[in-house]
Design a protein around this motif. Structure first.
Motif, mmCIF file in Angstrom:
data_model
loop_
_atom_site.group_PDB
_atom_site.id
_atom_site.type_symbol
_atom_site.label_atom_id
_atom_site.label_comp_id
_atom_site.label_asym_id
_atom_site.label_seq_id
_atom_site.Cartn_x
_atom_site.Cartn_y
_atom_site.Cartn_z
ATOM 1 N N MET A 1 0.843 -1.223 0.000
ATOM 2 C CA MET A 1 0.000 0.000 0.000
ATOM 3 C C MET A 1 0.867 1.257 0.000
ATOM 4 S SD MET A 1 -3.112 0.766 2.638
ATOM 5 C CE MET A 1 -4.175 2.199 2.393
ATOM 6 N N GLU A 2 0.510 2.199 -0.845
ATOM 7 C CA GLU A 2 1.265 3.434 -0.957
ATOM 8 C C GLU A 2 0.815 4.426 0.119
ATOM 9 O OE1 GLU A 2 1.878 6.901 -4.216
ATOM 10 O OE2 GLU A 2 0.514 5.247 -4.691
ATOM 11 N N HIS A 3 1.761 5.197 0.617
ATOM 12 C CA HIS A 3 1.422 6.171 1.653
ATOM 13 C C HIS A 3 1.823 7.575 1.209
ATOM 14 C CE1 HIS A 3 0.349 2.973 4.348
ATOM 15 N NE2 HIS A 3 1.508 2.388 4.130
ATOM 16 N N ASN A 4 0.970 8.541 1.506
ATOM 17 C CA ASN A 4 1.268 9.930 1.173
ATOM 18 C C ASN A 4 1.412 10.763 2.436
ATOM 19 O OD1 ASN A 4 0.985 9.527 -1.690
ATOM 20 N ND2 ASN A 4 -1.219 9.321 -1.302
ATOM 21 N N SER A 5 2.456 11.599 2.449
ATOM 22 C CA SER A 5 2.790 12.360 3.649
ATOM 23 C C SER A 5 2.520 13.846 3.481
ATOM 24 C CB SER A 5 4.269 12.195 3.989
ATOM 25 O OG SER A 5 4.594 10.831 4.058
ATOM 26 N N ALA A 6 2.184 14.490 4.587
ATOM 27 C CA ALA A 6 1.996 15.941 4.587
ATOM 28 C C ALA A 6 2.416 16.490 5.943
ATOM 29 C CB ALA A 6 0.543 16.289 4.301
ATOM 30 N N ILE A 7 2.692 17.796 5.971
ATOM 31 C CA ILE A 7 3.112 18.453 7.210
ATOM 32 C C ILE A 7 2.077 19.501 7.588
ATOM 33 C CG2 ILE A 7 4.873 19.946 8.257
ATOM 34 C CD1 ILE A 7 6.893 18.670 6.249
ATOM 35 N N VAL A 8 1.699 19.516 8.860
ATOM 36 C CA VAL A 8 0.799 20.553 9.371
ATOM 37 C C VAL A 8 1.531 21.320 10.477
ATOM 38 C CG1 VAL A 8 -1.353 21.032 10.582
ATOM 39 C CG2 VAL A 8 -1.290 19.272 8.806
ATOM 40 N N ILE A 9 1.669 22.614 10.303
ATOM 41 C CA ILE A 9 2.269 23.478 11.315
ATOM 42 C C ILE A 9 1.131 24.029 12.170
ATOM 43 C CG2 ILE A 9 3.635 25.564 11.710
ATOM 44 C CD1 ILE A 9 4.849 25.123 8.900
ATOM 45 N N ALA A 10 1.189 23.766 13.470
ATOM 46 C CA ALA A 10 0.095 24.173 14.354
ATOM 47 C C ALA A 10 0.555 25.311 15.255
ATOM 48 C CB ALA A 10 -0.356 22.995 15.216
ATOM 49 N N MET A 11 -0.268 26.325 15.358
ATOM 50 C CA MET A 11 0.085 27.428 16.252
ATOM 51 C C MET A 11 -1.189 28.041 16.803
ATOM 52 S SD MET A 11 1.228 29.856 13.206
ATOM 53 C CE MET A 11 1.816 28.370 12.381
ATOM 54 N N PHE A 12 -1.061 28.837 17.838
ATOM 55 C CA PHE A 12 -2.209 29.506 18.422
ATOM 56 C C PHE A 12 -2.851 30.423 17.388
ATOM 57 C CE2 PHE A 12 -4.167 32.827 21.080
ATOM 58 C CZ PHE A 12 -4.965 32.025 21.875
ATOM 59 N N GLY A 13 -2.018 31.137 16.639
ATOM 60 C CA GLY A 13 -2.529 32.064 15.639
ATOM 61 C C GLY A 13 -2.416 33.500 16.118
ATOM 62 N N THR A 14 -2.633 34.416 15.208
ATOM 63 C CA THR A 14 -2.581 35.838 15.567
ATOM 64 C C THR A 14 -3.505 36.600 14.632
ATOM 65 O OG1 THR A 14 -1.156 37.773 15.885
ATOM 66 C CG2 THR A 14 -0.637 36.370 14.010
ATOM 67 N N THR A 15 -4.017 37.713 15.125
ATOM 68 C CA THR A 15 -4.840 38.578 14.266
ATOM 69 C C THR A 15 -4.026 39.794 13.819
ATOM 70 O OG1 THR A 15 -5.647 39.792 16.182
ATOM 71 C CG2 THR A 15 -6.984 37.938 15.426
ATOM 72 N N VAL A 16 -2.835 39.951 14.399
ATOM 73 C CA VAL A 16 -1.991 41.092 14.051
ATOM 74 C C VAL A 16 -1.311 40.817 12.707
ATOM 75 C CG1 VAL A 16 -0.003 42.477 14.784
ATOM 76 C CG2 VAL A 16 -1.621 41.606 16.494
ATOM 77 N N GLU A 17 -1.650 41.600 11.706
ATOM 78 C CA GLU A 17 -1.175 41.317 10.350
ATOM 79 C C GLU A 17 0.345 41.235 10.284
ATOM 80 O OE1 GLU A 17 -3.373 43.645 11.084
ATOM 81 O OE2 GLU A 17 -5.199 43.221 9.953
ATOM 82 N N SER A 18 1.021 42.198 10.917
ATOM 83 C CA SER A 18 2.481 42.234 10.814
ATOM 84 C C SER A 18 3.114 41.033 11.506
ATOM 85 C CB SER A 18 3.010 43.526 11.443
ATOM 86 O OG SER A 18 2.691 43.539 12.818
ATOM 87 N N ALA A 19 2.385 40.416 12.412
ATOM 88 C CA ALA A 19 2.930 39.267 13.141
ATOM 89 C C ALA A 19 2.905 37.994 12.305
ATOM 90 C CB ALA A 19 2.166 39.058 14.437
#
Lengths: 302, 302, 302, 302
Positions: C1-19
Motif C-alpha cells: 500500500m502506498e502512503h502519502n505524507s503531509a506536514i501541518v504546522i500548528a500554532m495559536f494564531g494571531t490577528t496582528v497582520e504584521s505578526a
C-alpha cells in the motif's frame, strides 16, 4: 530484554462443584500443551468469587471437599490474576476466555487487554508493565481476517462429534440449550453451528435454542414438530453444566426446557455435562490461545 | 450500588532499611487521617521489589530485622496492589504517589489510572472493574486549574520550616540535592521552591541542585561563591534518604557532592534524612490524596 | 500500500497582520526543505480563526490587505486541516507545533495524535484513516530519551545569536518576555535557556521573565539591580510579535514591562519581532519536524 | 458555555446515480425532523469518494447530471465532515450511520467517536474540540441495554410492510439479498428479521440470504424447495440499490442470484430499489439519531 510469558484462562465461574470439571479440563489441556508456561485461571463473576472466598475460609467445607484444588479457593479477578503475574515478572500474557461467542463478556475483556497495553509509555518502553498481551478468541470465533469465523464454527461442529454420537445412540434429536443474549445479537453463530452439525452428521437432527434472545425454545419446538421428531437428547451448549443446566434446562419446574418439551409431546433424555468436559472442545481453546500468542509474537514455553 | 474506597501510596521504593522511615511515616499520617480506609503502599521499582521478595524468603534476614513490617516484605507493583483491592471488593481507589515533581514516573502512573478507568464498558456500567480512580498530585503540584502549582510550592516551602531552622542553627546555607532528570525538564519547580524558601526564611540561603539535569551542582557552587557562603548544610531533596543520599550526596568518593563542595572551600554538615520523615511534608501527600478524592467524588472513610 | 505524507504546522494564531511574518517564515523554511510535501498551517485559537473568517468575508478588508495570503483567510482548526489532508489521500502526517515549551497546548495536540491513531482498527488495518502521525517537539524540547532537552535548549541558545548581537550593539542587557503559565510549571526550560545564552554570549546579560507564572518580571528587575544594569533591550520570547508584545510588553500602560522597567531606572529599547522571524530559530521547527518524521518512520518528500 | 449541534449521516457511498435516492431520502427525512440543525452526509469509501471528486471536476459530467446535488460532488470522509463542523463552531455531533447491522464499518465509526472525545483534556475542559458526540445505532440495532435489539428488529420488520405487500401483489415469496460478512458473524440479525416478517406477514414467505457469509443463497433455495415455492420477488436488503444489486443480484451472469434462482426452477421478479427509498425504513435512522442524541444529552434543534 528478556520476556516471560504466562497464560490466563478467563471464565464466568461456577459454584457448582461438579461443574468445575469443565474448567479444570481446559486448564489440564493447556498445561499439557505448554508445560513450561504458568497457566492460571480467573473468574469474572464477583458473586461466584465471593462464594469461593467464603468456602475457602470455612474449614468444614474444605474438609468435605478435598477434591477441589487450592487454586479454585484462591481464584481472583482477571485483572488481579494478570497483575500478580506482572508482579512476579511476567510481562507477556495470553488471556484465553472460555466464551462460546463474541459477546459482552468477551468484548469487556478486550477493553482490559487494550488498557493494560496502554499503561506506562511516557518515556521509556522498558517501564511499560506489559510487553505484549494477546486475547484468544471464543470457541465459535470472532470478527477479523486472521481466523475466519466460519472455519471456527466448522471446527467446533467437528469437535462435537461425540455429542452427535450420543444422540444417535439415543435415537434422538440433539437439542442444545445455548445461553444467548437479549442485549447482544449473536444468534447467527449458534444457527450456523447447528447447520454445520446437520451437514456433518446428517442422520442426527441438531437444533439450538437460547435461554435469552433469539432463537427461543419455541422455534426449536416448531422445527421438531415440522420434522415429526418425538425423542430429544437435551444438553447445555455452555462450558460448564452449572446453574442453567441444573435448573433452567433439566429442573422439575413447569417452565424448564425439559418440562416444556415433554408438554409438547417429546420424550426427553438429559445429558448434564458442560462442553468443557469434551476433550476435543477443550482443545479449541488451547488452539485459540496458541494462535493468539503466535499472532501477537508471544513465545509460549512448550 | 455501594462503593468501597481504598488508598494506595505509590513510590519508587528503597532497599535501605533506615530509609523506610520516610515511607512508613506517610502511611501512618494517611491512616491517622482516614482510619477506616485501607491504606496500602506499592513499589514501582522491579529491582527493589525483587530484593524484598528475596529478603522475605530469607529467614536469617527476617530474624535480624524484626522492625520491618510484614507489608514491606509483601510489597507488590502498583497494578497488583490496586488489582488485589479490586479482587477484595474495592472499586474506588485513590492513588497517591510520593513523587516530588510531575515527571516521568508520575505521568506513567497517570496512564495506569486512565487505563484502569477504560476497562469494561461494552454494555453495563456495573461490570466496570472500577467506579472511580483518583491520582493525587506530587508534592510540588502539577499542571491543571484546580490546584495552582505556585500554591503547592508555597505550601511545600512552609512545610520545610524545620529544614530552614536546621540550617539556621548550623549557621550554614541549606543546599538540597534534588533528583532531577536529564529527560524531563522539571527544574522550574525546584528553582521556584528555593526562591520561596529564601523569601519565607530570608536569613537562610537556600539553594537546590539536581543529580541529573538542570541546575547542576556547579550552579549551586557558583551561587555560593557569589554570596560568599562557606558553610553548608547538605540534605537530600528526596522522599527517602536512600542510595542517592548515602553515596552520591554524602559518600567518601571524590565526586560526591560533599567532596566537591569541600574541594570548593565549604565546610559541609550532612543531614541524611528523607523529606518523608518531616511530618509537615508527609502531610502534603495526605492533603493531596484527600483533594484528589474530593475532586473525583470519592468518599474516604475518616 | 502506498502512503502519502503531509506536514501541518500548528500554532495559536494571531490577528496582528504584521505578526504573520513569523508564521509564514516557518512555513517557507519547511517548504524549502520539503518542496514536494504539502505544508499547511492551522490555528488552534477559535477566536482568532473566527476573526479571519470574518475578514475573509469582508471585501473591503481583503482589498486593503493584498499582502495576506489566501491560506490565512482559509485557515482551519488542527483537526480540520489534518482531516482535509486525509480526505485528499494523505495518511501520514507530521504535526509540528510552533510551541516554545511542552505545555498545555502541546500536550493537548499529543492527545489529538494519539486519538487519530486509534481510529479504525476493528478488522482491517487498511481501513485506518491514518497510517502514521508524528508530533514534532517544541523549540526547547520535551521529555523523552530520543532528543535530550538540554541539547535542544543549547541549540535554541545558539539560534538566538542575532538577538545577543542586537543587545550587544545596543550596549544593553537582553530581557526576554516569555509567556509562561500559571497552571503549568515550565519555568525550568526558560531559565536553563537564559543560562546557556549567558554562557555562549558572556558579554551580554540575558534574562527571561514570564507574563504568567514563574519567574515574574520582579525577579528580572532584582537581578538587573544586583548586576547594576541600567540599559535593557526588551524582546518577546514568543513566536509572533502579537498582542502580548504590542500591549503587555511595549504598550504605554503603567503596567507594561517597558513602563515598569523604566520606573525601575532602566532605559528600554524595544525589539518587536517574533522568534519565528529569526531564520535560525524557524529552522529549529524544520529540524524537529524532520526528526519526528524519521522517528516515526514517515518519509517526507524533499 | 453555548453548544452547537449537527448531524452527520455516514454511509459507504455509491457511484450509481440512481442509487443516490436512498441516501438523499434519509437526509430529507432527517432535515424534516430537525430543520434547524445542519444535516451533512459523508462517504466512507475512498474509491467512491475519489470517483465523485473526478466527476466534480468534469464539466461534461456535471452538465449531463444536473439532478445531482452539489453536496454529493463535495462529499468528504466522516472525519473531515465532522472536523469541518468543528471548524465552523459545532461541538456536539450526532453521527448516524446507515448501516443495517453492527459490523466492521459500524464498529470502526465507534472508534472514531471514542477517539474524538479523547482529544484535548490536559488542563481545561473548554479546550476539548468536542463537547459530546453520539453514535446512532444501525437499522437492526446493536448491543446494549438502552435499546434492545429485538425491538429494533421488530420495528424494522414493520417498516418493511410495503415490501411484503409488493411480494403479496406479485404472488411471490420475498427473497432479500443481504450483504453479510465473511469476517463478522452478523447472520443472527438477518435471520431474526426474516422470522419477524413471516410472523407479521404470514401470507408472505420471507427469506434472506447473504452475498458474503452465512446464510448463503443455497440455504434460501433449499428452503424455497422445502416449501414448494416457485415464484420469487428478489430485492436487495441494502440501503442503496448499487453495484451489488445491479450485478450480483439481478445481472445476466450465470452466477447472479436471479440466474441461480431461475436455474432452480423459480420465476424471478426483480425489485431494484434500496431500503433507503422506503420512507418508513429511512425514518428508522431519524429515530436512531434522535435517541442517540437524547441518550448523550445532545439537544437537536427541531
Amino acid at each position: 530484554m528478556e520476556h516471560n510469558s504466562a497464560i490466563v484462562i478467563a471464565m464466568f465461574g461456577t459454584t457448582v462443584e461438579s461443574a468445575l470439571k469443565g474448567i479444570l479440563n481446559i486448564q489440564d489441556k493447556m498445561t499439557a500443551r505448554y508445560p513450561n508456561t504458568p497457566v492460571r485461571f480467573a473468574f469474572t463473576s464477583n458473586i461466584i468469587r465471593k462464594r469461593w472466598q467464603k468456602r475457602a475460609a470455612d474449614p468444614e467445607y474444605r474438609q468435605l471437599h478435598p477434591e477441589i484444588p487450592t487454586e479454585v479457593f484462591e481464584v481472583k479477578t482477571v485483572l488481579a490474576t494478570i497483575a500478580d503475574l506482572q508482579d512476579q515478572g511476567y510481562d507477556s500474557i495470553v488471556l484465553q476466555p472460555t466464551h462460546i461467542v463474541m459477546g459482552e463478556e468477551f468484548l469487556d475483556l478486550g477493553t482490559y487487554v487494550d488498557s493494560l497495553l496502554r499503561m506506562g509509555t511516557i518515556k521509556k518502553k522498558k517501564y511499560k508493565p506489559f510487553y505484549k498481551i494477546a486475547l484468544g478468541r471464543p470457541a465459535l470465533g470472532m470478527y477479523g481476517t486472521a481466523h475466519p469465523y466460519a472455519e471456527d464454527i466448522l471446527a467446533a461442529a467437528k469437535a462435537l462429534a461425540s455429542d452427535a454420537e450420543l444422540a444417535r445412540s439415543a435415537q434422538a434429536a440433539l437439542v442444545y440449550m445455548g445461553h444467548g443474549n437479549e442485549h447482544f445479537p449473536s444468534a447467527g453463530s449458534y444457527l450456523e453451528l447447528a447447520q454445520q452439525m446437520r451437514t456433518l452428521y446428517p442422520d442426527v437432527v441438531t437444533l439450538i435454542g437460547n435461554v435469552e434472545g433469539f432463537p427461543p425454545l419455541s422455534n426449536v419446538i416448531n422445527e421438531l414438530k415440522r420434522l415429526g421428531v418425538h425423542r430429544v437428547l437435551l444438553k447445555p451448549f455452555m462450558m460448564v453444566a452449572g446453574d442453567h443446566s441444573v435448573n433452567d434446562m433439566a429442573g422439575p419446574e413447569e417452565d424448564s426446557w425439559k418440562s416444556v418439551l415433554e408438554k409438547n409431546g417429546c420424550t426427553v433424555v438429559v445429558a448434564e455435562s458442560g462442553l468443557g468436559e469434551i476433550d476435543a472442545f477443550a482443545e479449541l481453546f488451547v488452539r485459540n490461545a496458541g494462535e493468539a500468542a503466535a499472532d501477537a509474537g508471544i513465545s509460549l514455553n512448550a
